[in-house]
Design a protein around this motif. Structure first.
Motif, PDB file in Angstrom:
ATOM      1  N   GLN A 128       0.859  -1.194   0.000  1.00  0.00           N
ATOM      2  CA  GLN A 128       0.000   0.000   0.000  1.00  0.00           C
ATOM      3  C   GLN A 128       0.893   1.242   0.000  1.00  0.00           C
ATOM      4  O   GLN A 128       1.856   1.322   0.757  1.00  0.00           O
ATOM      5  N   ASN A 168      -1.935   6.545   2.689  1.00  0.00           N
ATOM      6  CA  ASN A 168      -2.920   5.978   3.625  1.00  0.00           C
ATOM      7  C   ASN A 168      -4.343   6.445   3.350  1.00  0.00           C
ATOM      8  O   ASN A 168      -5.047   6.886   4.252  1.00  0.00           O
ATOM      9  N   ASP A 169      -4.719   6.356   2.070  1.00  0.00           N
ATOM     10  CA  ASP A 169      -6.103   6.616   1.696  1.00  0.00           C
ATOM     11  C   ASP A 169      -7.011   5.726   2.563  1.00  0.00           C
ATOM     12  O   ASP A 169      -6.810   4.505   2.638  1.00  0.00           O
ATOM     13  N   PRO A 170      -8.006   6.331   3.256  1.00  0.00           N
ATOM     14  CA  PRO A 170      -8.801   5.551   4.221  1.00  0.00           C
ATOM     15  C   PRO A 170      -9.521   4.355   3.582  1.00  0.00           C
ATOM     16  O   PRO A 170      -9.534   3.261   4.168  1.00  0.00           O
ATOM     17  N   SER A 217      -7.061   1.651   2.955  1.00  0.00           N
ATOM     18  CA  SER A 217      -6.636   1.019   4.216  1.00  0.00           C
ATOM     19  C   SER A 217      -7.657  -0.020   4.660  1.00  0.00           C
ATOM     20  O   SER A 217      -7.289  -1.090   5.151  1.00  0.00           O
ATOM     21  N   ARG A 267      -6.813  -3.916   4.980  1.00  0.00           N
ATOM     22  CA  ARG A 267      -7.027  -4.592   6.266  1.00  0.00           C
ATOM     23  C   ARG A 267      -7.885  -5.846   6.074  1.00  0.00           C
ATOM     24  O   ARG A 267      -7.584  -6.916   6.594  1.00  0.00           O
ATOM     25  N   GLU A 269       4.046  -1.130   3.741  1.00  0.00           N
ATOM     26  CA  GLU A 269       3.335   0.150   3.790  1.00  0.00           C
ATOM     27  C   GLU A 269       4.314   1.260   3.486  1.00  0.00           C
ATOM     28  O   GLU A 269       5.248   1.506   4.245  1.00  0.00           O
ATOM     29  N   GLU A 325       3.211   8.119   1.119  1.00  0.00           N
ATOM     30  CA  GLU A 325       2.546   8.734  -0.034  1.00  0.00           C
ATOM     31  C   GLU A 325       3.555   9.271  -1.081  1.00  0.00           C
ATOM     32  O   GLU A 325       3.330   9.196  -2.276  1.00  0.00           O
TER      33      GLU A 325
END
Ligand code: NDP
Length: 278
Positions: A38, A41-43, A46, A50, A67, A70
């Motif tokens: 990823q 950290n685009d919600p 995420s 997850r 992770e 950006e």
């Protein structure tokens, strides 16, 4: 009387099958591993990441998590993908989309080894699907074929209409229906008379990204309607591209949102990881 296609329970069945396969492979000394990458950290991303890791854990697939910030340079991401391609302990590589604007998604997808392309987005996977050779299938459309199959909906000889022509849903969906001997029409935003086309469908697959766009007047009596869309409406509830309450009574089979196509995507990803390991 319509029948609800229960994606949640069909996806659960598939995950149980995958779990058994993963265990069998483990007995044979193979620990299946999915690398999940990823960037940023685009919600929404995420949440997807997850859920994918949770599914891996449930079925006994190891997930190796990467992770990256950006502002990761494109070259750096490509280098990581190349390293994962070379790593024999990694069976599948998933780079969560969308990527930040300064990174070319096409370049990243094309850098993933076709042997580890568990999302089925690599041009080689798409080409194989196109000419009817075995290869990784894009998870959402492959999941829809499973939904139809396990609900007893016959595809052969049926008028199938796919609304939407994206590379990840519409186009592979149409090719898979063709492979199953459906008679397939693809409609899109420039289609002249959409209703006239959708009203012919025995199987109508809708992937347009417009909340509750398809109403009863688009649907033939007794059709099977599969809704790929997913949106959060004004009051915070999830809805699809199909106006479910308006359409359901006219159908023979219909998928709800949530609980229809959504859960199948991750289940099919798990299945692709097993295929990659094999
Ligand atoms: P895209 O935006 O990439 O593609 C939408 C397609 O719909 C395009 O081909 C577009 O036509 C067509 N379209 C848009 N408006 C109309 C219209 N009024 N009439 C006819 N066709 C139209 O979307 P995706 O394929 O990625 O996704 C579609 C939906 O499915 C979204 O809601 C997305 O969130 C959801 N989705 C759900 C998944 C799941 O796991 N459940 C997985 C992937 C997606 P044109 O090409 O001419 O612009």
């Amino acid at each position: 009387m319509f029948q609800l296609i229960d994606g949640k329970s069909i996806a659960a069945q598939i995950k149980e099958e995958v779990k058994e396969e993963a265990e069998r492979l483990k007995q044979a000394g193979i620990q299946v591993c999915l690398a999940v990458v990823q960037v940023g950290n685009d919600p929404a991303s995420s949440v997807y990441v997850r859920n994918k890791k949770k599914a891996c854990e449930y079925v006994g697939i190891r997930s190796a998590s990467f992770e990256l910030p950006e502002d990761t340079a494109e070259d750096e991401l490509l280098e990581l993908v190349r390293r994962l391609n070379e790593d024999d302990s990694v069976n599948g590589i998933l780079v969560q989309l969308p990527l930040p604007e300064h990174i070319s998604e096409d370049k990243v997808i094309q850098t993933i080894s076709p042997d580890k392309d568990v999302d089925g987005f690599h041009p080689e996977s798409v080409g194989r699907l196109c000419i009817g050779e075995k290869g990784f299938l894009s998870c959402t459309p492959a999941g829809i074929i499973e939904l139809l199959r396990r609900s007893g909906v016959e595809i052969q000889g049926k008028e199938c209409v796919v609304v939407g022509r994206s590379n990840i849903v519409g186009k592979p969906m149409a090719l898979l229906l063709l492979k199953e001997n459906g008679t397939v029409t693809i409609a899109h935003s420039r289609t002249a008379d959409l209703k006239e086309i959708t009203q012919r469908a025995d199987i109508l697959i809708v992937a347009i990204g417009r909340p509750r766009f398809i109403t009863a007047d688009y649907v033939k009596e007794g059709a099977t309607v599969i809704d790929v869309g997913i949106h959060r409406n004004e009051d915070g509830h999830l809805c699809g591209d199909v106006d479910f309450d308006n359409v359901k009574e006219k159908t023979a089979f219909i998928t709800p949102v949530p609980g229809g196509v959504g859960p199948m995507t991750i289940a099919m990803l798990m299945k692709n990881c097993i295929a990659a390991a094999k």
